[in-house]
Design a protein around this motif. Structure first.
Motif, short mmCIF file in Angstrom:
data_model
loop_
_atom_site.label_atom_id
_atom_site.label_comp_id
_atom_site.label_asym_id
_atom_site.label_seq_id
_atom_site.Cartn_x
_atom_site.Cartn_y
_atom_site.Cartn_z
N SER A 1 25.02 69.82 43.77
CA SER A 1 24.81 68.68 42.71
C SER A 1 26.12 68.00 42.16
CB SER A 1 24.05 69.43 41.61
OG SER A 1 24.85 70.47 40.97
N PRO A 2 27.29 68.83 42.15
CA PRO A 2 28.27 67.85 41.78
C PRO A 2 28.89 66.69 42.56
CG PRO A 2 29.17 70.21 42.12
CD PRO A 2 27.59 70.24 42.56
N ILE A 3 28.54 66.64 43.70
CA ILE A 3 28.71 65.72 44.65
C ILE A 3 27.88 64.49 44.09
CG2 ILE A 3 28.71 64.63 47.21
CD1 ILE A 3 29.22 67.10 48.22
N VAL A 4 26.53 64.76 44.23
CA VAL A 4 25.41 63.71 43.92
C VAL A 4 25.74 63.36 42.32
CG1 VAL A 4 22.93 63.27 43.74
CG2 VAL A 4 23.97 64.86 45.62
N ALA A 5 25.85 64.10 41.44
CA ALA A 5 26.12 63.75 40.07
C ALA A 5 27.43 63.36 39.74
CB ALA A 5 25.93 65.09 39.15
N SER A 6 28.50 63.31 40.54
CA SER A 6 29.28 62.27 40.21
C SER A 6 29.56 60.95 40.38
CB SER A 6 30.69 63.01 41.14
OG SER A 6 31.07 64.31 40.84
N VAL A 7 28.51 60.63 41.42
CA VAL A 7 28.56 59.19 41.66
C VAL A 7 28.06 58.15 40.38
CG1 VAL A 7 27.19 57.55 43.12
CG2 VAL A 7 28.23 59.67 44.04
N PRO A 8 27.12 58.59 39.76
CA PRO A 8 26.68 57.59 38.84
C PRO A 8 27.72 57.67 37.72
CG PRO A 8 25.23 59.68 38.91
CD PRO A 8 25.93 59.62 40.14
#
Ligand code: M6R
Length: 367
Positions: free
Chosen positions: A331-338
């Protein structure tokens, strides 16, 4: 050379599906159920028998290191400590030849990280590098290492190097976990299949949130403070979100573990305080719900990063940014983008020079 983007930073944010994929290419062989990493495999007993792994880094790379701690401890069950290189080197740290020291550095030239590594090497530790720049000083002095193949990162604010670092740390944790027998085969197989699809998840997030975040950002151009909160794997993601905002927009931002809010920062919350809260379903969701209730009761402005279809947190939030559901460790990978996009657009609307923020250099070669 900016590929049609206004800034390198935006180009690099959008490159992440490719840079994460490139970082896994040739390493993650899903059909064969194998992770190939020569640097790890050649020294796998060093890792397995390590007293502890010490991760040293600065800035964004240090945030990646914190997530690395969660990953390696959860899957490989080896104790990990994460240190700022600058603190580690000046405090006469206890290091032995049974320790493994991992340095994380995009540039491979950060002076404090380099000096900390030299110290660890003198004390006999096995030193491992995770660098982006090939043949950089850190890559050269380490005993072994894995390059993040993110490609050149020009924007001073690190984006694609960060997600590539997380990718490498994930691969290392899974590989060691499999070897140590602490990560069972069935779970290993399902995690690597999910990892293989992460570039697609990033692609989805970029296309589903890009326009929305441009709109949201307009509301925060005059803001002077921000809080970023997350729990577990997403606590370091909150730190990283806050760092991105402060370095390019010059807005004061702090990242905190959500549960620490009640030990101090909650005093800051009123109707003028925006709070970015990372609240995916997997990972202490119920606890996050109560943190959001506490913020709501004090009229804080809530920008929630949630999974698609979320109800409880979304109902209380002023702004809802949806990301696809993944296992907690991704989730940190995906959440960092926005959060990168949010920092970027707020800075752009404030007229800041996002690629070269004031007072900052791409690599910090002074101590
Ligand atoms: O090249 P490195 O990864 O060693 O650099 C470490 C920090 O200087 C770097 O991450 C810095 O914090 C960035 N400006 C973050 O965006």
């Amino acid at each position: 050379e900016k590929g049609g983007y206004e800034h390198f930073m935006l180009k690099e944010i959008f490159e992440q599906p490719k840079s994460v994929h490139d970082t896994m290419r040739g390493r993650l062989l899903v059909d064969e159920g194998v992770i190939k990493m020569a640097g790890i495999w050649d020294h796998v007993e060093r890792f397995k028998n390590a007293n502890r792994i010490i991760i040293i880094a600065c800035g964004t790379s240090w945030h990646a290191g914190l997530i690395g701690e969660y990953l390696i401890e959860e899957y490989a069950r080896i104790p990990v400590e994460v240190e700022y290189a600058s603190e580690f080197r000046y405090r006469n740290p206890i290091i032995t030849d049974k320790d493994v020291v991992i340095a994380i550095s995009q540039s491979g030239e950060t002076a404090d990280t380099m000096a900390a590594l030299k110290l660890a090497k003198e004390k006999g530790a096995f030193i491992y590098g995770i660098c982006n720049v090939v043949d950089s000083s850190i890559a050269r002095i380490t005993d072994a290492g894995s390059y993040t193949h993110a490609g050149p990162e020009i924007g001073v604010a690190s984006t694609k190097a960060f997600t590539a670092q997380l990718t490498i740390l994930t691969l290392i944790a899974f590989k060691l976990g499999k070897h140590n027998g602490t990560l069972g085969n069935a779970e290993f197989m399902s995690l690597i299949a999910e990892l293989d699809a992460i570039p697609k998840r990033i692609e989805e997030v970029l296309s589903s949130t890009h326009e929305q975040i441009q709109q949201i950002s307009k509301d925060f151009v005059e803001t002077t403070n921000f809080l970023y909160l997350g729990r577990g794997y997403n606590y370091p993601a909150a730190l990283e979100g806050a760092l991105k905002l402060k370095e390019i927009s010059y807005i004061h931002a702090e990242g905190y573990p959500a549960a620490e809010m009640k030990h101090g920062p909650i005093a800051l919350i009123d109707e003028n305080m925006p709070i970015v809260i990372i609240a995916p379903k997997k990972g202490h969701y119920d606890k996050i719900v109560s943190n959001v209730q506490e913020i709501k009761a004090r009229k804080g402005k809530i920008i929630a990063v949630v999974n698609k279809g979320d109800r409880q947190v979304s109902e209380m939030a002023d702004y809802v940014i949806e990301i696809p559901e993944t296992s907690e460790c991704f989730s940190p990978i995906v959440a960092s983008v926005p959060l990168q996009l949010l920092a970027y657009y707020i800075a752009v609307y404030r007229g800041a020079n996002v690629d070269q923020p004031r007072n900052l250099a791409k690599s910090v070669t002074v101590e």
